[in-house]
Motif scaffolding. Structure first.
Motif, short mmCIF file in Angstrom:
data_model
loop_
_atom_site.label_atom_id
_atom_site.label_comp_id
_atom_site.label_asym_id
_atom_site.label_seq_id
_atom_site.Cartn_x
_atom_site.Cartn_y
_atom_site.Cartn_z
N MET A 104 0.83 -1.20 0.00
CA MET A 104 0.00 0.00 0.00
C MET A 104 0.87 1.26 0.00
O MET A 104 0.53 2.24 -0.63
N ASN A 105 1.99 1.18 0.72
CA ASN A 105 2.89 2.31 0.80
C ASN A 105 3.48 2.64 -0.57
O ASN A 105 3.67 3.80 -0.91
N PHE A 106 3.77 1.59 -1.37
CA PHE A 106 4.30 1.80 -2.72
C PHE A 106 3.32 2.61 -3.57
O PHE A 106 3.71 3.52 -4.30
N ASN A 137 4.15 6.29 -5.12
CA ASN A 137 4.37 6.30 -6.56
C ASN A 137 3.08 6.49 -7.35
O ASN A 137 2.92 5.95 -8.45
N TRP A 138 2.16 7.26 -6.82
CA TRP A 138 0.87 7.47 -7.48
C TRP A 138 1.04 8.07 -8.87
O TRP A 138 0.29 7.76 -9.79
N TYR A 139 2.02 8.91 -9.06
CA TYR A 139 2.24 9.56 -10.35
C TYR A 139 2.67 8.54 -11.41
O TYR A 139 2.33 8.68 -12.59
N LEU A 140 3.44 7.52 -11.03
CA LEU A 140 3.83 6.48 -11.98
C LEU A 140 2.62 5.65 -12.42
O LEU A 140 2.48 5.28 -13.59
#
Length: 135
Positions: free
Chosen positions: A1-3, A7-10
């Motif tokens: 979940m942390n990833f 990295n929401w933009y990716l």
């Protein structure tokens, strides 16, 4: 979940680029094909051969007048016997234009350099109020 949070933009970039790749398919066959009007001119002026790459059942339900049915799965084997002159222009047609684009790639691989797909397929042909044969 942390990833995902970090990295929401990716993830957003991947979704947007995927959507841009799918847009031509969803809009009826993509760019680079012939319009229905251009196909008619090619057929009338240069005696282009129309190849319908739909399944036999789809072909029987309706096709461009004078089209020869060579299903996409059989195109590589049957096209050389259906169209012997590789210099003749080919107009590849299917229901929406997607299979026709693949058929153009197969035809060009076989040496038919004048092969083009009808953009939007039979749906675009009908939309232009051009004649459709059944049977």
């Amino acid at each position: 979940m942390n990833f995902i949070i970090e990295n929401w933009y990716l993830i957003l970039l991947a979704l947007v680029s995927g959507g841009m790749l799918l847009a031509p398919v969803l809009m009826g066959g993509g760019a680079g094909g012939l319009t229905a009007a251009n196909a008619v001119q090619l057929i009338n002026r240069e005696k282009a051969v129309v190849i319908d790459v739909c399944a036999p059942e789809e072909y029987a339900a309706g096709h461009v007048g004078g089209a020869k049915n060579v299903p996409l799965a059989q195109l590589e084997e049957r096209l050389p016997s259906v169209v012997k002159n590789k210099a003749v222009p080919l107009v590849m047609v299917c229901a929406r234009g997607v299979r026709a684009q693949r058929a153009v790639a197969v035809a060009k691989k076989l040496g038919y350099d004048n092969a083009q797909a009808l953009s939007g397929g039979l749906a675009a042909w009908r939309e232009a109020n051009l004649p459709v044969e059944k049977g």
